[in-house]
Motif scaffolding. Structure first.
Motif, mmCIF file in Angstrom:
data_model
loop_
_atom_site.group_PDB
_atom_site.id
_atom_site.type_symbol
_atom_site.label_atom_id
_atom_site.label_comp_id
_atom_site.label_asym_id
_atom_site.label_seq_id
_atom_site.Cartn_x
_atom_site.Cartn_y
_atom_site.Cartn_z
ATOM 1 N N ASN A 179 30.708 56.248 9.904
ATOM 2 C CA ASN A 179 30.272 55.006 9.253
ATOM 3 C C ASN A 179 28.762 54.836 9.391
ATOM 4 O O ASN A 179 28.285 53.986 10.144
ATOM 5 C CB ASN A 179 31.001 53.810 9.854
ATOM 6 N N ILE A 180 28.030 55.638 8.630
ATOM 7 C CA ILE A 180 26.568 55.590 8.668
ATOM 8 C C ILE A 180 26.066 54.849 7.435
ATOM 9 O O ILE A 180 26.525 55.101 6.322
ATOM 10 C CB ILE A 180 25.973 57.012 8.696
ATOM 11 N N PHE A 181 25.092 53.932 7.651
ATOM 12 C CA PHE A 181 24.511 53.171 6.552
ATOM 13 C C PHE A 181 23.007 53.427 6.497
ATOM 14 O O PHE A 181 22.348 53.565 7.522
ATOM 15 C CB PHE A 181 24.772 51.675 6.740
ATOM 16 N N MET A 182 22.479 53.458 5.304
ATOM 17 C CA MET A 182 21.050 53.652 5.106
ATOM 18 C C MET A 182 20.274 52.427 5.561
ATOM 19 O O MET A 182 20.709 51.298 5.344
ATOM 20 C CB MET A 182 20.781 53.938 3.620
ATOM 21 N N ASP A 183 19.109 52.669 6.179
ATOM 22 C CA ASP A 183 18.262 51.554 6.580
ATOM 23 C C ASP A 183 17.049 51.448 5.650
ATOM 24 O O ASP A 183 16.843 52.281 4.762
ATOM 25 C CB ASP A 183 17.822 51.681 8.044
ATOM 26 N N GLU A 184 16.229 50.422 5.873
ATOM 27 C CA GLU A 184 15.097 50.174 4.984
ATOM 28 C C GLU A 184 14.020 51.251 5.105
ATOM 29 O O GLU A 184 13.321 51.564 4.141
ATOM 30 C CB GLU A 184 14.486 48.799 5.264
ATOM 31 N N ILE A 185 13.895 51.850 6.279
ATOM 32 C CA ILE A 185 12.907 52.923 6.461
ATOM 33 C C ILE A 185 13.238 54.102 5.550
ATOM 34 O O ILE A 185 12.364 54.638 4.860
ATOM 35 C CB ILE A 185 12.863 53.367 7.938
ATOM 36 N N THR A 186 14.514 54.490 5.522
ATOM 37 C CA THR A 186 14.943 55.588 4.649
ATOM 38 C C THR A 186 14.778 55.197 3.183
ATOM 39 O O THR A 186 14.372 56.009 2.342
ATOM 40 C CB THR A 186 16.405 55.962 4.932
ATOM 41 N N GLU A 187 15.078 53.953 2.893
ATOM 42 C CA GLU A 187 14.912 53.448 1.522
ATOM 43 C C GLU A 187 13.472 53.635 1.048
ATOM 44 O O GLU A 187 13.224 54.131 -0.062
ATOM 45 C CB GLU A 187 15.299 51.976 1.501
ATOM 46 N N ASP A 188 12.522 53.277 1.880
ATOM 47 C CA ASP A 188 11.113 53.415 1.508
ATOM 48 C C ASP A 188 10.696 54.880 1.395
ATOM 49 O O ASP A 188 9.843 55.233 0.563
ATOM 50 C CB ASP A 188 10.230 52.691 2.527
ATOM 51 N N LYS A 189 11.299 55.728 2.213
ATOM 52 C CA LYS A 189 11.006 57.155 2.114
ATOM 53 C C LYS A 189 11.497 57.729 0.785
ATOM 54 O O LYS A 189 10.866 58.630 0.217
ATOM 55 C CB LYS A 189 11.635 57.910 3.284
ATOM 56 N N ILE A 190 12.604 57.206 0.292
ATOM 57 C CA ILE A 190 13.107 57.646 -1.014
ATOM 58 C C ILE A 190 12.116 57.260 -2.108
ATOM 59 O O ILE A 190 11.831 58.052 -3.020
ATOM 60 C CB ILE A 190 14.501 57.040 -1.293
ATOM 61 N N VAL A 191 11.583 56.062 -2.031
ATOM 62 C CA VAL A 191 10.587 55.627 -3.009
ATOM 63 C C VAL A 191 9.363 56.543 -2.958
ATOM 64 O O VAL A 191 8.828 56.960 -4.003
ATOM 65 C CB VAL A 191 10.187 54.154 -2.765
ATOM 66 N N ASN A 192 8.914 56.882 -1.766
ATOM 67 C CA ASN A 192 7.768 57.798 -1.630
ATOM 68 C C ASN A 192 8.106 59.181 -2.161
ATOM 69 O O ASN A 192 7.241 59.859 -2.746
ATOM 70 C CB ASN A 192 7.343 57.887 -0.162
ATOM 71 N N TYR A 193 9.329 59.612 -1.942
ATOM 72 C CA TYR A 193 9.784 60.913 -2.467
ATOM 73 C C TYR A 193 9.644 60.938 -3.988
ATOM 74 O O TYR A 193 9.179 61.917 -4.573
ATOM 75 C CB TYR A 193 11.235 61.144 -2.043
ATOM 76 N N ILE A 194 10.049 59.851 -4.626
ATOM 77 C CA ILE A 194 9.930 59.763 -6.086
ATOM 78 C C ILE A 194 8.457 59.768 -6.498
ATOM 79 O O ILE A 194 8.053 60.467 -7.442
ATOM 80 C CB ILE A 194 10.639 58.493 -6.599
ATOM 81 N N LYS A 195 7.641 59.002 -5.790
ATOM 82 C CA LYS A 195 6.212 58.932 -6.122
ATOM 83 C C LYS A 195 5.538 60.296 -5.998
ATOM 84 O O LYS A 195 4.609 60.610 -6.759
ATOM 85 C CB LYS A 195 5.513 57.935 -5.189
ATOM 86 N N ASN A 196 6.005 61.109 -5.071
ATOM 87 C CA ASN A 196 5.398 62.426 -4.856
ATOM 88 C C ASN A 196 5.718 63.420 -5.967
ATOM 89 O O ASN A 196 5.088 64.477 -6.049
ATOM 90 C CB ASN A 196 5.831 63.001 -3.503
ATOM 91 N N HIS A 197 6.706 63.089 -6.795
ATOM 92 C CA HIS A 197 7.001 63.915 -7.969
ATOM 93 C C HIS A 197 6.156 63.391 -9.125
ATOM 94 O O HIS A 197 6.621 62.602 -9.965
ATOM 95 C CB HIS A 197 8.491 63.893 -8.282
ATOM 96 N N LYS A 198 4.921 63.820 -9.138
ATOM 97 C CA LYS A 198 3.915 63.252 -10.041
ATOM 98 C C LYS A 198 4.260 63.420 -11.514
ATOM 99 O O LYS A 198 3.845 62.613 -12.351
ATOM 100 C CB LYS A 198 2.546 63.895 -9.763
ATOM 101 N N ASP A 199 4.981 64.492 -11.843
ATOM 102 C CA ASP A 199 5.282 64.756 -13.256
ATOM 103 C C ASP A 199 6.536 64.041 -13.747
ATOM 104 O O ASP A 199 6.871 64.117 -14.935
ATOM 105 C CB ASP A 199 5.440 66.261 -13.483
ATOM 106 N N ALA A 200 7.256 63.387 -12.841
ATOM 107 C CA ALA A 200 8.526 62.765 -13.223
ATOM 108 C C ALA A 200 8.299 61.594 -14.170
ATOM 109 O O ALA A 200 7.471 60.721 -13.909
ATOM 110 C CB ALA A 200 9.270 62.295 -11.980
ATOM 111 N N GLU A 201 9.035 61.606 -15.270
ATOM 112 C CA GLU A 201 8.998 60.520 -16.239
ATOM 113 C C GLU A 201 10.319 59.770 -16.296
ATOM 114 O O GLU A 201 10.373 58.617 -16.705
ATOM 115 C CB GLU A 201 8.683 61.080 -17.634
ATOM 116 N N ILE A 202 11.386 60.461 -15.887
ATOM 117 C CA ILE A 202 12.742 59.905 -15.955
ATOM 118 C C ILE A 202 13.392 60.029 -14.580
ATOM 119 O O ILE A 202 13.359 61.090 -13.961
ATOM 120 C CB ILE A 202 13.600 60.654 -16.996
#
Length: 429
Positions: free
Chosen positions: A115-138
């Protein structure tokens, strides 16, 4: 008239004084007149004889039954496939906000997960992961679990952060439907969720035996009530009802189909998923062999006029996102996997959300291992142009763990039956 070559990806056959031609390069299928069938056979036998009927010739060229060179056509398919695998414009994320589940389904791989739940720190890391994909449009997100609605607050907060990036965003969710109440149903559109998959394994008594709460309590009535609410509040969201079929519930599929048909919902369909065993953990008595799967599909179509995507290849070559370098499965602690089947298994983790790769050999297996584009048997197959090679997860198990899973589409062993079934469908609409 210029003579072309008869494609090796043609399937020509006769059935009860009717004549048919299927071509997998164009994924086209049609009925032929008897004289056309005879002219084609003569052309095949003699090789260098031109087809003099201009209309027939043009039609055969259009459906790629006649080509300059088969390999040139295959090269186009390979190029498109490889381009999709390496397309940096799209980021495909499966996000598991939790591994916890409120169900205790006997066939589910998730039942052993903590029973593991995601925390806000991981949530923010996901957002940064997306930002690091500079060419992503979708950004294409699938919410998965466990049961993702147990962590609906995390889905909501993470979605808002992703939406704030101002990229094109679309989401879907795979849920058991038990928690899909009125409050959640009202929020789905604002979360850009356009597709929901819910598993229902039969009518009430049978479903409740297979898909009950951990407490043993039934779930069918609550799920149906929730779907009713969803379709009232958000009728545009597409709902796919997945039915896991084995010998214990196959008789209920038709009952369930008629049950939903009587509700007259739009944007709702039932899809078949035969319970198979790729791990050796399940009882063989309940499994459906490929022959029985084909028989079940044909019976549903021929007796009850139910059509399924398994009968005919999809119009475009379909390949699992595992092969895409920009597709990952994100666990609740920010661990990365390539396949849904690996979630929660420590030695299947390929890296973490901060970008570190910890299991390169497994990552490379998923990206390029057991590749159907390099498989000599696949390349010789009539269905090579339309088949994505089957499940990469199973292909990798076959090659690296010495499994013997048949990854070929059902139609391969039932060409005439499935094509004729498809023709019957087209003639009735």
């Amino acid at each position: 008239m210029k003579t072309k070559n008869w494609s090796k990806y043609n399937y020509l056959f006769k059935n009860e004084e009717k004549y048919y031609l299927y071509n997998s390069l164009s994924n086209s299928f049609g009925e032929l007149a008897k004289d056309s069938y005879s002219a084609i056979n003569h052309f095949i036998d003699c090789g260098d004889v031109e087809i003099l009927d201009q209309t027939l010739y043009e039609q055969l060229v259009k459906m790629k039954a006649l080509v300059n060179n088969d390999q040139d056509e295959i090269n186009k398919i390979k190029y498109i496939t490889l381009s999709r695998r390496n397309d940096n414009r799209k980021l495909i994320l499966t996000i598991n906000p939790t591994l916890a589940c409120n169900f205790a389904c006997p066939y589910c791989f998730e039942k052993q997960h903590p029973n593991i739940f995601m925390d806000e720190i991981t949530e923010d890391k996901i957002v940064n992961y997306i930002k690091n994909h500079k060419d992503a449009e979708i950004i294409d997100v699938t919410w998965f679990g466990g049961e993702p609605l147990l962590a609906f607050n995390r889905i909501t907060s993470l979605t808002k952060k992703i939406q704030s990036l101002k990229l094109k965003y679309n989401a879907s969710i795979i849920t058991n439907g038990y928690l899909l109440n009125k409050n959640i149903a009202k929020e789905l559109s604002s979360l850009s969720i356009t597709f929901i998959q819910i598993t229902i394994d039969g009518m009430g008594a049978l479903h409740d035996k297979r898909r009950c709460l951990k407490s043993g309590q039934p779930t069918f009535e609550t799920i149906i009530h929730n779907i009713d609410i969803l379709k009232t509040l958000n009728p545009d969201i597409f709902v796919s009802i997945r039915v896991n079929i084995d010998h214990t519930n196959d008789d209920d599929f038709l009952k369930l189909y008629k049950f939903f048909q009587d509700k007259h919902y739009r944007n709702l369909s039932l899809s078949l998923a035969f319970v198979t065993d790729s791990s050796g953990c399940h009882s063989c008595e309940t499994m459906y062999s490929r022959e029985l799967q084909a028989s079940f599909i044909k019976e549903m179509r021929n007796k009850y006029n139910l059509d399924f995507s398994l009968i005919y290849p999809r119009p475009q070559r379909n390949e699992c996102a595992i092969r895409n370098k920009n597709a990952v499965v994100i666990g609740p602690e920010g661990e990365l996997y390539k396949c849904w089947n690996d979630v929660g298994i420590k030695n299947k983790i390929i890296g973490n959300i901060e970008g570190k790769i910890t299991n390169e050999h497994l990552l490379l297996r998923y990206l390029v291992g057991a590749d159907p584009l390099e498989d000599s048997n696949c390349k010789k197959c009539l269905l090579f142009p339309v088949c994505g090679g089957g499940c990469p997860f199973s292909r990798i198990l076959n090659e690296y763990e010495h499994k013997h899973i048949n990854v070929c589409p059902l139609i391969k062993d039932h060409m005439e039956d499935f094509l004729l079934t498809h023709a019957l469908t087209k003639n009735q609409y």
